[in-house]
Each structure stands twice: as C-alpha cells, then as structure tokens.
Design an enzyme around this catalytic site. Structure first.
Site, short mmCIF file in Angstrom:
data_model
loop_
_atom_site.label_atom_id
_atom_site.label_comp_id
_atom_site.label_asym_id
_atom_site.label_seq_id
_atom_site.Cartn_x
_atom_site.Cartn_y
_atom_site.Cartn_z
N SER A 1 0.83 -1.20 0.00
CA SER A 1 0.00 0.00 0.00
C SER A 1 0.88 1.26 0.00
O SER A 1 1.72 1.42 -0.88
CB SER A 1 -0.95 -0.05 1.20
OG SER A 1 -1.94 0.95 1.12
N ASP B 1 -9.88 -4.52 -5.76
CA ASP B 1 -9.37 -3.78 -4.61
C ASP B 1 -10.12 -2.46 -4.53
O ASP B 1 -10.03 -1.64 -5.43
CB ASP B 1 -7.86 -3.54 -4.80
CG ASP B 1 -7.20 -2.79 -3.66
OD1 ASP B 1 -7.90 -2.17 -2.84
OD2 ASP B 1 -5.96 -2.82 -3.58
N HIS C 1 -7.67 -5.21 -0.41
CA HIS C 1 -6.48 -4.37 -0.39
C HIS C 1 -5.33 -4.98 0.42
O HIS C 1 -4.21 -4.49 0.37
CB HIS C 1 -6.84 -3.00 0.18
CG HIS C 1 -5.76 -1.97 0.03
ND1 HIS C 1 -5.23 -1.60 -1.19
CD2 HIS C 1 -5.08 -1.24 0.96
CE1 HIS C 1 -4.30 -0.68 -1.01
NE2 HIS C 1 -4.18 -0.46 0.30
#
Length: 272
Positions: A95, A217, A246
């Site tokens: 991320s 996602d 995610h």
C-alpha cells in the site's frame, strides 16, 4: 538496539546473506506479514518494522509535521537501513509503503536492488485522464466519519478494505490493528495518504519495480498498476493476482505467497 530501531519496533529475523525488508500499509503493522515471514527466514535476513503512527508505536514519536508527507516516512526508512548498516536490500512495500520505498530509492538507489509493490498507488483521487478510484467528496465523507466515531468507522471500513464479511479472520485482524491506532493520528495519516499525489516522482524511480495488484481492490483500481508500469523510470513488471481486497497477503496468503516468492527471485530483463 538503537533509537530508530526501538521507535519502529524493528525486528531482524533469519540468517541469509541477502536482506529483505517488509513494510506495511495504513491501519496495519508488521504483523500483516505473519503468513509470509516463515517462507523467508531460511534464505534471507528479514527486516520488519512499523511505520510511525501504527498502533504498536509510541504516539509520542509521531511527528505531525514530518509525517504529513510521504517523504517523512521515506526518511524514517532510510534511517532504519542506516542504523542496521544495510547497504543493499529487496524492499517489499504494501500500500502506502510501496510509494515510501519509491521515494526513498530516488535519493539512495544504491540501497535497493528491487522494489516489490503490493497494492500500491501514486494517487487515490481521480483526475483528468487518471482514474485513482476516489472523488474528493468520497474522501471528505471518509475523513468526517473517522472524526465523528473512529471505532464505528473501523468496523465499517475493515470489511470493505479486506474484502469479506466481518466474521473472516483477516477482517478481524485488520479491525484490530486499525482500532489500535490513536484516532487523531489515524486521521492525519489517512489524509496524508489519500490526498497524496506521487505521479510526478515516478519517472525518477530507476530501481526495478515489481507491481503486484489484486484483481479487485476497493482502494486501488487494476488500471493503476498499468499506470505505474508506464510511468516508472526504471524497468518494471506487473502481475494482477486473482485475489479480492487491499490486503491480499492477509486475506489470501495461499495465492499471494507464491507470487511474492516468485518476484523476489525473478529479475526483470532489460527492455531492448
């Protein structure tokens, strides 16, 4: 243990000659890699750490000015590598840490043999000729909900982000680490991430990048992985995984671990 190591809860596992650094994203901590680490420690010296602001870190160390930009987190990463005397590593960033690693590599490309980006995005907001997945109004609602009742927001956001129902172990795990964050810090960190725009620095990233993306996602549309591939300054490769959510390393480790291991050992061939 040095000051930086202590502040970031740095752990060094394994005894391999090569170094591999695992960095987590928003709302989690180093425990998000728990399914993956056992596959690494026989072959690598594995470094785990917590980003400042994670619920496992001392909130007194959170610098509201320094950590209002991804550059501040990149300086933290470089300080950790310096304190551990690491002169070369494979960096796996999930991320926001995908972009943190990219920023750090611009000033010190010599420290990174490759960057593996898991669910990374240079910008979450939609723009002209760019689809990031969110409109500003979406983000304003998210920030307002966090400020109004953080615990309630966590309960609603966790299943959306992970992709699954509230009963799943992965959703419960993400809910736990999300709720561990101090609410005011969580709000600042989320604003820093969701309002960031790192598109302008992508061409400066010369380290080889492996872009791993979930098929579905809610935070990062699949087309973002192709955008990264087209705009990064060095060699890059994309793999879209048949996963939902995610945090695929937490929710679908059986699919993600073989992909991660493949890309750790895979070297991208230079384009001619």
């Amino acid at each position: 243990m040095g000051i930086v190591e202590e502040a970031h809860n740095v752990k060094v596992l394994g005894s391999g000659s090569r170094c591999l650094v695992l960095a987590h994203g928003f709302g989690t901590d180093q425990s998000v890699w728990k399914h993956f680490v056992p596959y690494l420690i026989d072959d690598f010296r594995v470094v785990l750490y917590d980003n400042m602001g994670a619920g496992t870190t001392n909130p007194d160390y959170f610098d509201f000015e320094r950590h209002s930009s991804l550059e501040g987190y990149a300086y933290d990463l470089l300080a950790i590598l310096e304190e551990l005397q690491i002169d070369s590593c494979i960096f796996v960033g999930h991320s926001v840490s995908a972009m943190i690693g990219a920023v750090a590599s611009i000033s010190r490309p010599d420290l990174f043999t490759k960057i593996i980006m898991v669910s990374g995005s240079p910008r979450y907001l939609n723009d002209v000729n760019y689809y990031g997945g969110f409109e500003q109004e979406d983000l304003n609602q998210l920030f307002n909900a966090m400020a109004a009742n953080y615990k309630a927001w966590c309960s609603g956001f966790a299943p959306l982000a992970v992709g699954g129902d509230m009963d799943s172990v992965a959703v419960q795990e993400f809910s736990r680490t999300l709720f561990n964050m101090r609410p005011d810090i969580a709000l600042i960190v989320s604003r820093t991430i969701f309002q960031s725009d790192m598109r302008g620095i992508l061409s400066l990233v010369t380290v080889p990048c492996h872009i791993l993306q979930a098929e579905k996602d809610m935070a990062v549309p699949v087309m973002v992985s192709e955008y990264l591939h087209q705009h990064l300054g060095g060699e890059s490769i994309v793999e879209v995984m048949a996963t939902d959510g995610h945090l695929p390393q937490l929710s679908s480790p059986d699919i993600v671990i073989p992909v991660l291991l493949k890309h750790i050992h895979l070297d991208i061939e230079a384009r001619t």
